[in-house]
Design an enzyme around this catalytic site. Structure first.
Site, short mmCIF file in Angstrom:
data_model
loop_
_atom_site.label_atom_id
_atom_site.label_comp_id
_atom_site.label_asym_id
_atom_site.label_seq_id
_atom_site.Cartn_x
_atom_site.Cartn_y
_atom_site.Cartn_z
N ASP A 1 -4.65 9.89 6.38
CA ASP A 1 -3.50 9.72 7.28
C ASP A 1 -2.77 8.40 7.03
O ASP A 1 -1.79 8.09 7.72
CB ASP A 1 -3.93 9.83 8.75
CG ASP A 1 -4.94 8.77 9.18
OD1 ASP A 1 -5.79 8.40 8.34
OD2 ASP A 1 -4.90 8.34 10.34
N HIS B 1 -13.94 -0.89 9.06
CA HIS B 1 -13.51 0.51 9.19
C HIS B 1 -13.75 1.22 7.86
O HIS B 1 -14.30 2.33 7.83
CB HIS B 1 -12.03 0.53 9.56
CG HIS B 1 -11.47 1.90 9.81
ND1 HIS B 1 -11.89 2.70 10.84
CD2 HIS B 1 -10.51 2.60 9.15
CE1 HIS B 1 -11.21 3.84 10.82
NE2 HIS B 1 -10.38 3.81 9.80
N ASP C 1 -6.24 0.20 10.48
CA ASP C 1 -7.15 0.66 11.52
C ASP C 1 -8.25 -0.37 11.82
O ASP C 1 -9.32 0.00 12.31
CB ASP C 1 -7.81 1.98 11.10
CG ASP C 1 -6.84 3.15 11.17
OD1 ASP C 1 -5.71 2.97 11.64
OD2 ASP C 1 -7.23 4.26 10.74
N HIS D 1 -2.16 3.26 15.14
CA HIS D 1 -2.37 4.40 16.04
C HIS D 1 -1.99 4.04 17.48
O HIS D 1 -2.08 2.88 17.90
CB HIS D 1 -3.84 4.84 16.03
CG HIS D 1 -4.25 5.52 14.77
ND1 HIS D 1 -4.05 6.86 14.55
CD2 HIS D 1 -4.85 5.04 13.65
CE1 HIS D 1 -4.51 7.18 13.35
NE2 HIS D 1 -5.01 6.09 12.78
#
Length: 266
Positions: free
Chosen positions: A64, A118, A139, A177
């Site tokens: 993503d 991550h 992230d 996000h």
């Protein structure tokens, strides 16, 4: 034919998938995109603002964040910056801790930080400038939270977050996000006496109620309300002990690991 006038650098928020944000940095003429997981929304933003893509910046290998790269490159070859040790094919300029990159087409220099946790090779990009300090952290750091430890260790993630927390308070945090409300719900559970979290939750809930983004945040706001930057605070340690997730006298890294494990199931 008229030429476009260059502007001060700005950042466009480009939603994608269910909760991703893709970031387009531009000067009114040229643009660089950060973590284009989906090419379609990026192409639409470029067309709407009459921008020419001049670079792609990647933070880590998850689909993503990189899935749209081939389609963007099919429309024209541009440099692809990315982490040196995260297994991404097609990077033309690999970068790691301490590297300084000049983004083609833009008056923009970015510092690269290694922020594993991550993923093993995750990096972040930092702009330090009188006009505005920016952080593109993928992230690793979220508004009110942090990424899951898919590949790295609690020690790595805690160190990575400490590195980001040391940036100036006014640094704008462009995370990838829209997790803010759920993150702050957890923050309230682990630090119920922190009034700043309640105020931030009210603001974030109002924004999401009208479909507005809750990001970027700032490093200063994260330091005051994000439990993953505050895991050594006595109130958070007490909550972990009371919940049976941490033993008295545990180390700070053990507290961080317990906090992340609790969030995984919250």
């Amino acid at each position: 034919m008229t030429s476009q006038a260059r502007q001060d650098l700005a950042v466009l928020t480009v939603p994608a998938f269910n909760d991703n944000y893709l970031w387009v940095i531009h000067d009114g003429v040229h643009a660089a995109v950060v973590d284009p997981g989906d090419a379609g929304p990026v192409q639409e933003a470029l067309a709407e603002h009459h921008l020419t893509l001049s670079a792609i910046l990647l933070t880590h290998h998850h689909a993503d964040h990189i899935g749209g790269v081939p389609a963007l490159l099919a429309q024209g070859s541009v440099p692809v910056f990315g982490p040196a040790h995260d297994g991404i094919e097609g990077i033309t300029q690999a970068a790691g801790e301490g590297a300084r990159i000049t983004v083609p087409g833009l008056d923009l220099e970015l510092e690269v930080l290694d922020v594993p946790g991550h993923t093993r090779g995750h990096i972040a990009y930092v702009r330090r400038a009188p006009q505005a300090n920016w952080l593109f952290c993928g992230d690793t750091l979220f508004a009110g939270g942090c990424g899951r430890l898919f590949e790295g260790t609690p020690e790595q993630m805690a160190a990575s977050l400490a590195k980001l927390a040391a940036l100036p308070d006014d640094t704008l945090v462009y995370c990838a996000h829209e997790y803010t409300v759920s993150n702050l719900r957890f923050a309230q559970a682990v630090e119920p006496d922190n009034q700043a979290i309640g105020l931030r939750m009210k603001d974030a809930s109002e924004r999401r109620g009208t479909r507005l983004p809750t990001v970027p945040s700032t490093i200063g706001l994260e330091r005051g309300t994000n439990p993953f930057l505050r895991y050594t605070e006595p109130g958070i340690v007490h909550s972990l002990v009371q919940a049976g997730r941490l033993k008295e006298g545990a180390s700070p890294v053990e507290a961080f690991a317990a906090l992340r494990a609790w969030k995984n199931v919250f």
